[in-house]
Design an enzyme around this catalytic site. Sequence first.
Site, PDB file in Angstrom:
ATOM      1  N   SER A 103      38.027  52.984  35.905  1.00  0.00           N
ATOM      2  CA  SER A 103      38.093  51.776  35.075  1.00  0.00           C
ATOM      3  C   SER A 103      38.468  52.117  33.630  1.00  0.00           C
ATOM      4  O   SER A 103      39.516  52.704  33.406  1.00  0.00           O
ATOM      5  CB  SER A 103      36.749  51.032  35.173  1.00  0.00           C
ATOM      6  OG  SER A 103      36.859  49.747  34.657  1.00  0.00           O
ATOM      7  N   ASP A 117      39.005  45.160  44.901  1.00  0.00           N
ATOM      8  CA  ASP A 117      38.695  45.239  43.461  1.00  0.00           C
ATOM      9  C   ASP A 117      38.947  43.900  42.780  1.00  0.00           C
ATOM     10  O   ASP A 117      40.072  43.395  42.783  1.00  0.00           O
ATOM     11  CB  ASP A 117      39.553  46.332  42.814  1.00  0.00           C
ATOM     12  CG  ASP A 117      39.064  46.705  41.415  1.00  0.00           C
ATOM     13  OD1 ASP A 117      38.559  45.818  40.707  1.00  0.00           O
ATOM     14  OD2 ASP A 117      39.195  47.877  41.033  1.00  0.00           O
ATOM     15  N   HIS A 154      35.469  47.366  42.849  1.00  0.00           N
ATOM     16  CA  HIS A 154      35.707  48.110  41.611  1.00  0.00           C
ATOM     17  C   HIS A 154      34.650  49.207  41.492  1.00  0.00           C
ATOM     18  O   HIS A 154      33.507  48.921  41.112  1.00  0.00           O
ATOM     19  CB  HIS A 154      35.625  47.157  40.427  1.00  0.00           C
ATOM     20  CG  HIS A 154      36.068  47.758  39.148  1.00  0.00           C
ATOM     21  ND1 HIS A 154      37.362  48.114  38.903  1.00  0.00           N
ATOM     22  CD2 HIS A 154      35.367  48.089  38.023  1.00  0.00           C
ATOM     23  CE1 HIS A 154      37.465  48.615  37.686  1.00  0.00           C
ATOM     24  NE2 HIS A 154      36.269  48.633  37.138  1.00  0.00           N
TER      25      HIS A 154
END
Lengths: 155, 371
Positions: free
Chosen positions: B47, B143, B182
Amino acid sequence: MESTSQLFANGLKYFSELVAIELRNMEAIGLAQQKMLEGMGVLAQRQAEMAEGTLRRSFGAHSPRAEGSLPSPASGVQAMVIGQITSLKTTMLESQANSNVLSELAARSGGEVADILQSRMIAALDEFKAALEQVIPQTSAPASASLTVQPAPQA
Amino acid sequence: MNDLPRWRVAGALLLAVTAWFGGAASAADPLGRFPADPQQVSVAGISSGAFMANQLHVAHSSGIMGAGIVAGGPFGCAVDRVTGEGVAALASLAVGPCMSVPSLLKPVAFYAQIATDLAAKGWIDPPGNLARSRVYLFAGKADKVVNPKAVELGASLYRTLGVPTSQITFRDQDLPGAGAGHSWVTKNFGNACDANASPFINDCDYDQAGDVLQSLYGRLEPPAVRPEGRIVAFDQAEFVPRAAAAANGLSATGYLYVPKACEAGATQPCRMAVVLHGCLQSAEILGPEFYTRIGVNEWADTNRITVLYPQAHATTVAELSAQNVLAPLNTNPNGCWNWWGYGSDNLYLTKRGVQIDAIWSMVRRVTGQGN
């Protein structure tokens, strides 16, 4: 005679300090205006790009050619409706994202301008105070000295 | 009876001494030097850590041999334009096109041009160095935080900047169920595979740590069942100008995993991996979970890899050095790495960026190239 000329010199110095402060203020205002214009320019440019992008994507999304083929009769109405809903959702998300970008650009530009002006205002106040401090002690010192040093009446 | 006050005084003294030494022990020591090969330095992250890993890789392409990008987009994704002093980046571009509205991402040429422009100013290494790199990218099919299309664009940018397709590993499928949410993906630890929630470490029966490291370093020995190295806490503030770590989104303490075979005095130099957590994953928030449970240390143990885990900090307005009108736009409330220019750092994606410079200085310290 001497104190009159000194007063005049101090006054002149004070006046020139004020003029210098005012010039710096004008410079800051000029810079702020320049930043504001730059910010507006960037904002206008982004708005134009976004409008162009939206039009391009709209044409792309609705042109059967762009999708490669017409919907088959089997998929029919359902596929078309789903496609329209997806397209609408994408458009809404894009509009929101574009609006966020424009708002941030405007806020940053406005913030920069406000920051320049506020910093200059604070600096101008400090400079004004310093200029006054330079003048006042010299003019008031003899007076205060005469008050404190003069012997008190004995009677 | 008379002895009671004396006991009280002794007890208070004991407490004070314990607190003093306890405090001294918990304050992190300066980062030390270890036998690590500067030619074998890689970066990876998830991320915001992936965006930062990518920035580090592109900025220091002459010194970093590969990058692992888990759920991160292209270099310069949040950049609006390059200016004379750096770049103008926007948080709204980060959360909009780069994360959730990929249809607004620019063509790959736009991001390539940013790299070219920054290299021309000497702010990043020449992108031509990237041709030697190996890259791993991962996009979870489930995600909901960073859209997989942004990761795909990141892969496309690497190809445009000269990384041969044969040196790029792109993973986005073959995971159970709906695919990964995610997260940094593990074989057997964390949330359900398709979750998009804290701690953003998901159990997908996939050893991402091993895949990342083998994509970058080639075939490795199987991981240890239980890592036997040690975690070293170190002071990060010394790597930041005026030690203003918090104002620049860096935590006071970072961590280093040192396998036994990589301790000082080792006969052979080790490899070095920099692994970066994502938003809401720093030790300040998760404790040791990220730097002990993502599976990297297990591979590091058996393959002579020293692992650096720098830590970001959630910066508030009060911690910023400039308390001006723009301060609210410069915070980092979720403890993310800087990939949109917060903290008024308009060089954040270059070698002169505060965080990049700090992390690179840590690497140089460990590998014995810097002070």
